[in-house]
Design a protein around this motif. Structure first.
Motif, PDB file in Angstrom:
ATOM      1  N   TYR A  76      36.221  36.140  32.266  1.00  0.00           N
ATOM      2  CA  TYR A  76      34.783  35.935  32.266  1.00  0.00           C
ATOM      3  C   TYR A  76      34.476  34.698  33.088  1.00  0.00           C
ATOM      4  N   ALA A  77      33.224  34.499  33.379  1.00  0.00           N
ATOM      5  CA  ALA A  77      32.831  33.254  34.034  1.00  0.00           C
ATOM      6  C   ALA A  77      33.106  32.109  33.060  1.00  0.00           C
ATOM      7  N   TRP A  88      31.734  28.838  40.253  1.00  0.00           N
ATOM      8  CA  TRP A  88      32.623  29.536  39.343  1.00  0.00           C
ATOM      9  C   TRP A  88      34.046  29.247  39.758  1.00  0.00           C
ATOM     10  N   LEU A  92      36.690  34.321  40.368  1.00  0.00           N
ATOM     11  CA  LEU A  92      35.438  34.984  40.008  1.00  0.00           C
ATOM     12  C   LEU A  92      34.435  34.932  41.153  1.00  0.00           C
ATOM     13  N   GLN A  93      34.433  33.842  41.905  1.00  0.00           N
ATOM     14  CA  GLN A  93      33.542  33.747  43.053  1.00  0.00           C
ATOM     15  C   GLN A  93      33.887  34.813  44.086  1.00  0.00           C
ATOM     16  N   GLU A  95      35.419  37.675  43.483  1.00  0.00           N
ATOM     17  CA  GLU A  95      35.045  38.973  42.903  1.00  0.00           C
ATOM     18  C   GLU A  95      33.552  39.223  43.047  1.00  0.00           C
ATOM     19  N   GLN A  96      32.756  38.204  42.782  1.00  0.00           N
ATOM     20  CA  GLN A  96      31.306  38.345  42.908  1.00  0.00           C
ATOM     21  C   GLN A  96      30.935  38.636  44.359  1.00  0.00           C
ATOM     22  N   ASN A  97      31.538  37.927  45.295  1.00  0.00           N
ATOM     23  CA  ASN A  97      31.236  38.155  46.706  1.00  0.00           C
ATOM     24  C   ASN A  97      31.619  39.560  47.135  1.00  0.00           C
ATOM     25  N   TYR A  99      31.832  42.221  45.237  1.00  0.00           N
ATOM     26  CA  TYR A  99      30.959  43.196  44.569  1.00  0.00           C
ATOM     27  C   TYR A  99      29.592  43.262  45.241  1.00  0.00           C
ATOM     28  N   TYR A 100      28.978  42.117  45.471  1.00  0.00           N
ATOM     29  CA  TYR A 100      27.619  42.115  45.983  1.00  0.00           C
ATOM     30  C   TYR A 100      27.527  42.269  47.495  1.00  0.00           C
TER      31      TYR A 100
END
Length: 103
Positions: A76-77, A88, A92-93, A95-97, A99-100
């Protein structure tokens, strides 16, 4: 006939030709209402009340919906106290990049 009306009729006709008719059996599925329709289509499921309460208590106790013991490695974050600034963890950073920014 207006062109908008013709277009709408064409769409409805196309929809009707490509779909199966909707049939509701009240003996098996009960009265036709939103809840019974959601149940019959599998969008919702009934559950045991005690199991639901135990799950909610677990979420409140852990602060997260999944148990880390049950899903090791699930990240999790990090909490705001653990973050340096507003960033983050690098994992996680990324993964977020991904995904978006994926197209």
């Amino acid at each position: 006939m207006h062109p908008e009306t013709q277009e709408l009729i064409s769409r409805l006709r196309n929809y009707a030709e490509n779909r199966h008719p909707f049939v509701w059996n009240t003996e098996n599925s009960g009265e036709l209402n939103c809840w019974n329709l959601l149940l019959s289509e599998g969008f919702v499921q009934t559950t045991d009340l005690n199991q639901a309460i135990a799950t909610w208590k677990g979420i409140a106790r852990r602060g997260m919906p999944t148990d880390p013991k049950e899903y090791p490695g699930y990240k999790y974050a990090s909490s705001r106290r653990e973050r340096k600034g507003d960033s983050w963890s690098p994992y996680l950073q990324s993964e977020q990049n991904q995904y978006y920014n994926a197209y």
